[in-house]
Write a protein that holds these residues in place. Structure first.
Motif, mmCIF file in Angstrom:
data_model
loop_
_atom_site.group_PDB
_atom_site.id
_atom_site.type_symbol
_atom_site.label_atom_id
_atom_site.label_comp_id
_atom_site.label_asym_id
_atom_site.label_seq_id
_atom_site.Cartn_x
_atom_site.Cartn_y
_atom_site.Cartn_z
ATOM 1 N N LEU A 111 0.824 -1.205 0.000
ATOM 2 C CA LEU A 111 0.000 0.000 0.000
ATOM 3 C C LEU A 111 0.859 1.257 0.000
ATOM 4 C CD1 LEU A 111 -2.869 -0.846 2.502
ATOM 5 C CD2 LEU A 111 -3.134 -0.255 0.097
ATOM 6 N N ALA A 112 1.856 1.289 0.870
ATOM 7 C CA ALA A 112 2.725 2.460 0.943
ATOM 8 C C ALA A 112 3.516 2.631 -0.341
ATOM 9 C CB ALA A 112 3.661 2.327 2.142
ATOM 10 N N ASP A 113 4.047 1.550 -0.882
ATOM 11 C CA ASP A 113 4.851 1.627 -2.114
ATOM 12 C C ASP A 113 4.028 2.134 -3.292
ATOM 13 O OD1 ASP A 113 7.033 0.716 -0.736
ATOM 14 O OD2 ASP A 113 6.946 -1.333 -1.527
ATOM 15 N N GLU A 114 2.785 1.650 -3.390
ATOM 16 C CA GLU A 114 1.915 2.082 -4.489
ATOM 17 C C GLU A 114 1.672 3.592 -4.438
ATOM 18 O OE1 GLU A 114 -0.166 0.335 -7.120
ATOM 19 O OE2 GLU A 114 1.775 -0.630 -6.893
ATOM 20 N N HIS A 115 1.380 4.103 -3.259
ATOM 21 C CA HIS A 115 1.111 5.531 -3.121
ATOM 22 C C HIS A 115 2.380 6.369 -3.310
ATOM 23 C CE1 HIS A 115 -2.621 3.975 -1.348
ATOM 24 N NE2 HIS A 115 -3.145 5.137 -1.673
ATOM 25 N N GLU A 116 3.498 5.855 -2.829
ATOM 26 C CA GLU A 116 4.757 6.580 -3.026
ATOM 27 C C GLU A 116 5.072 6.710 -4.512
ATOM 28 O OE1 GLU A 116 9.548 6.215 -2.086
ATOM 29 O OE2 GLU A 116 8.220 4.514 -1.736
ATOM 30 N N ALA A 168 -1.646 5.714 -11.383
ATOM 31 C CA ALA A 168 -2.980 5.887 -10.790
ATOM 32 C C ALA A 168 -3.926 4.764 -11.195
ATOM 33 C CB ALA A 168 -3.559 7.237 -11.204
ATOM 34 N N THR A 169 -3.970 4.464 -12.472
ATOM 35 C CA THR A 169 -4.898 3.417 -12.930
ATOM 36 C C THR A 169 -4.475 2.046 -12.425
ATOM 37 O OG1 THR A 169 -3.689 3.248 -15.035
ATOM 38 C CG2 THR A 169 -5.592 4.705 -14.983
ATOM 39 N N ALA A 228 -5.464 -2.627 -9.207
ATOM 40 C CA ALA A 228 -4.891 -3.647 -8.336
ATOM 41 C C ALA A 228 -5.777 -3.903 -7.129
ATOM 42 C CB ALA A 228 -3.492 -3.229 -7.890
ATOM 43 N N VAL A 229 -6.369 -2.840 -6.575
ATOM 44 C CA VAL A 229 -7.276 -3.003 -5.436
ATOM 45 C C VAL A 229 -8.455 -3.875 -5.832
ATOM 46 C CG1 VAL A 229 -8.853 -1.832 -3.860
ATOM 47 C CG2 VAL A 229 -6.614 -0.831 -4.343
ATOM 48 N N TRP A 230 -9.066 -3.538 -6.980
ATOM 49 C CA TRP A 230 -10.210 -4.331 -7.431
ATOM 50 C C TRP A 230 -9.798 -5.777 -7.699
ATOM 51 C CZ3 TRP A 230 -15.029 -5.481 -7.756
ATOM 52 C CH2 TRP A 230 -15.434 -6.455 -8.658
ATOM 53 N N ALA A 244 0.665 -10.498 -13.468
ATOM 54 C CA ALA A 244 0.572 -9.252 -14.241
ATOM 55 C C ALA A 244 0.220 -8.066 -13.361
ATOM 56 C CB ALA A 244 -0.479 -9.409 -15.346
ATOM 57 N N PHE A 245 -0.550 -8.294 -12.299
ATOM 58 C CA PHE A 245 -0.945 -7.211 -11.406
ATOM 59 C C PHE A 245 0.018 -7.016 -10.237
ATOM 60 C CE2 PHE A 245 -5.072 -7.433 -13.474
ATOM 61 C CZ PHE A 245 -5.507 -6.119 -13.406
#
Length: 261
Positions: free
Chosen positions: A106-111, A129-130, A135-137, A163-164
């Motif tokens: 989570l932190a890495d994605e936002h960073e 962003a996309t 990835a969450v979905w 892939a995700f």
């Protein structure tokens, strides 16, 4: 809402946030105040993730994404985004609590999202962003399938997961047990049978192909691209990249740029 409606709403959020991130990156030079707010929200979010404080995470996450929307300076975008955000609040909590056992993700994605915007790279920011929303979905959909259903196509589940998840540490044993619901030996056999590659070779091929795409389409530093596709060691990334494409990353980027001009 049923699963199909949630999926469509998630797609809408992905489109809106990708669009916003692209325009926010274009405004990076004049958006110093927004960048300070983004980095402040990122610090709060990272701290909340570390102690698994969902309430604090959700507030910091909202502030981060709302700042990106504001930074895009697109009229009426905030209203549309707020509706999509509110409609997915249950999904947000579910993702935080159940589908991110490695909370560093989570932190890495936002960073990564914040830094692509700060670099002023619209294409990289939109991709970040996309990819984050999708990835969450995907993690939610992935975990909503029963083991009995998953057994019908373990290879498809494994390849979609890879892939995700290119930026994450991935092991055959864990993917086989937790994602494909089969034995490591059987999953390894399926990769060789259908792709002609071992699990590890297939994963490396995916990572390097994504890196090659990012080198061409973005201005991201090579070290950040390496990290984005799962390499912690940049020199090792360069070695593997040259072995795959016959050029080191800098040469690949340079030659691709010449071909486009």
């Amino acid at each position: 809402m049923n699963e199909a409606e949630i999926r469509r709403l998630s797609e809408l959020r992905s489109l809106l946030e990708g669009f916003a991130a692209r325009h926010a990156a274009r405004n990076a030079v004049s958006g110093a105040e927004h960048l300070v707010r983004l980095r402040t929200a990122l610090k709060r979010l990272t701290a909340a993730v570390r102690v698994r404080n969902y309430r604090e995470f959700r507030q910091a996450d909202f502030e981060l994404h709302a700042t990106i929307i504001e930074m895009s300076q697109v009229p009426l975008l905030s209203e549309a985004w707020q509706l999509a955000w509110d409609g997915l609040l249950t999904l947000h909590e579910q993702g935080f609590e159940d589908y991110f056992p490695d909370t560093r993700v989570l932190a890495d994605e936002h960073e990564h999202l914040v830094e692509t915007i700060a670099l002023g790279d619209p294409i990289a920011a939109e991709d970040a962003a996309t990819s984050h929303v999708e990835a969450v979905w995907f993690r939610v959909a992935e975990n909503s399938v029963t083991a009995a259903e998953a057994e019908n196509d373990p290879l498809q589940r494994a390849t979609a997961h890879l892939a995700f998840s290119l930026h994450r540490p991935l092991k055959l044993t864990e993917v086989a047990r937790k994602i494909a619901f089969t034995s490591p030996g059987n999953l390894s056999r399926l990769f060789r049978q259908h792709h002609g590659l071992s699990f590890q070779a297939y994963l490396q091929k995916l990572r390097l192909e994504k890196a090659a795409e990012l080198l061409i389409t973005t201005r991201l530093p090579i070290a950040r691209i390496a990290k984005r596709v799962g390499y912690r060691d940049v020199s090792r990334f360069g070695q593997h990249f040259k072995r795959q494409f016959g050029k080191v990353p800098t040469e690949w980027r340079r030659s691709s740029s010449k071909n486009r001009s």
